[in-house]
Design a protein around this motif. Structure first.
Motif: not given
Length: 365
Positions: A43-44, A70-75, A77-81, A105-106
């Motif tokens: 992810y990084r 803010r988004w430590p893992e890809v999941t 980021l996928a769930a972010a707005e 990410a999604e």
DNA sequence: TATCCGTGGCA
DNA sequence: TTGCCAAGGAT
């Protein structure tokens, strides 16, 4: 006089050089750590590689830290707005990268169980991942023997083999050379070493050839002038475009903002109302293009250079008692104190700063 | 293949 | 000051 054939280039001296001179970067596992069993987080690696596309390390660092916190893992980021991601990316440029970052990410979260594909082909099928990024993530995160070619590697290879074919025509030949040079062991370190070399030793101007691990094998150094390479096709000159932007502020301290079209220039980002940006524009047309009738006051011109044109944007401001309905244009009124949280590209921050000097803490003057 | 897509630093 | 160009991708 005889011309000596350069030593055949091999990965070994470069890897030795990398062990001694690699740079410490937030997304990187040092060779020592790797030898101790530490593995880079895909992810990084992916996040850093996307941010680093056509972007300098220094510019990326604060954004990388912000995203990771803010988004430590890809999941996550996928769930972010979407809006939150675009706002966090604001200022970094090439905003299609942010849109594709979110889509990628999604896809990883929903179609791959939250785990990145570990092959070049699998990675390249994801949004925003092309030849370079697929190879880089495959090599660095998954230890795949992938040939990584970016602008740095093009420069190193073109000099190492004195390739005179201009880019981009010469790129396949260079890729072939890289593939032949990429080792089965430590392919990720080799890729990073090539890029570090290009960034610190084999620089575009005044390369430090005496410090280069390839100095005994470099054809350009031996027979020619390293700075001559890489040869590139001539580029077009930048046209000038002009436009007007309108900063309206209410007595309550709210500013009229709009959302740009999802695709194209600054796609999906936030703007103040603006005319189209065209080759020519006269002052009277500008005033007539304001979002509503008011006492619009000219407050200077902002210059901004995009990749393929230069923009001269004349800024108009007005102070009005209360909000004017702009919903027909998807506009909304935002407190000036909340501008930092908006997805404002740099040109829009410049425009607003020209009309409201104290709008941003970072604004000059 | 060529064009479109940001931004900032540096010589 | 001007141009270059930085760990490119999508169309």
């Amino acid at each position: 006089m005889t011309i000596t054939t350069p030593d055949t280039p091999t990965a070994k001296p470069l890897l030795d050089w990398y062990d001694r001179h690699h740079r410490d970067l937030p997304w990187r596992i040092s060779p020592g750590m790797a030898a101790g069993g530490a593995k880079p987080d895909p992810y990084r690696v992916w996040l850093s590689e996307v941010m680093l596309q056509q972007t300098t390390v220094q510019a990326v660092k604060p954004y990388f830290a912000k995203f990771l916190q803010r988004w430590p893992e890809v999941t996550d980021l996928a769930a972010a707005e979407n809006d939150a991601v675009m706002a966090a990316w604001a200022g970094l440029g090439y905003y299609a990268r942010a849109r594709n970052l979110k889509k990628c990410a999604e896809a990883v979260a929903k179609e791959h169980g939250g785990v990145f594909p570990d092959t070049e082909e699998g990675l390249k099928s994801l949004p925003g991942i092309g030849d370079y990024t697929a190879a880089a993530v495959a090599a660095i995160a998954f230890n795949r023997q992938a040939a990584v070619m970016d602008g740095n590697v093009e420069r190193v290879i073109s000099r190492l083999y004195a390739i005179e074919t201009p880019l981009p025509v010469g790129k396949p030949l260079m890729k072939e050379k890289v593939a032949r040079l990429t080792p089965a062991t430590r392919p990720g370190d080799f890729a990073q070493a090539m890029m570090d070399l290009g960034a610190t030793i084999c620089t575009p101007k005044r390369p430090a050839c005496s410090l280069c691990p390839f100095r005994g094998a470099c054809a350009a150094l031996k027979h020619s002038d390293p700075e001559f390479f890489p040869v590139k096709a001539a580029k077009k000159e930048k046209p000038v475009r002009q436009g007007a932007a309108f900063v309206a502020v209410t007595a309550d301290g709210e500013i009229l903002l709009r959302r740009r079209a999802e695709s194209g220039l600054l796609g999906g980002m936030t703007e103040v109302p603006t005319t189209a940006w065209t080759a020519r524009l006269d002052g009277e047309t500008s005033a007539a293009a304001a979002p509503f009738e008011a006492a619009w006051q000219a407050c200077g011109t902002v210059l901004h250079v995009f990749t393929h044109f230069e923009l001269r944007l004349s800024i108009w401001r007005t102070a009005i008692a209360g909000k004017v309905d702009d919903r027909a244009n998807d506009g909304w009124w935002e407190p000036v104190t909340n501008l930092e949280a908006q997805a404002l590209p740099t040109i829009m921050k410049k425009a607003i700063a020209a009309a409201i000097p104290l709008a941003f803490k970072t604004s000059k003057e």
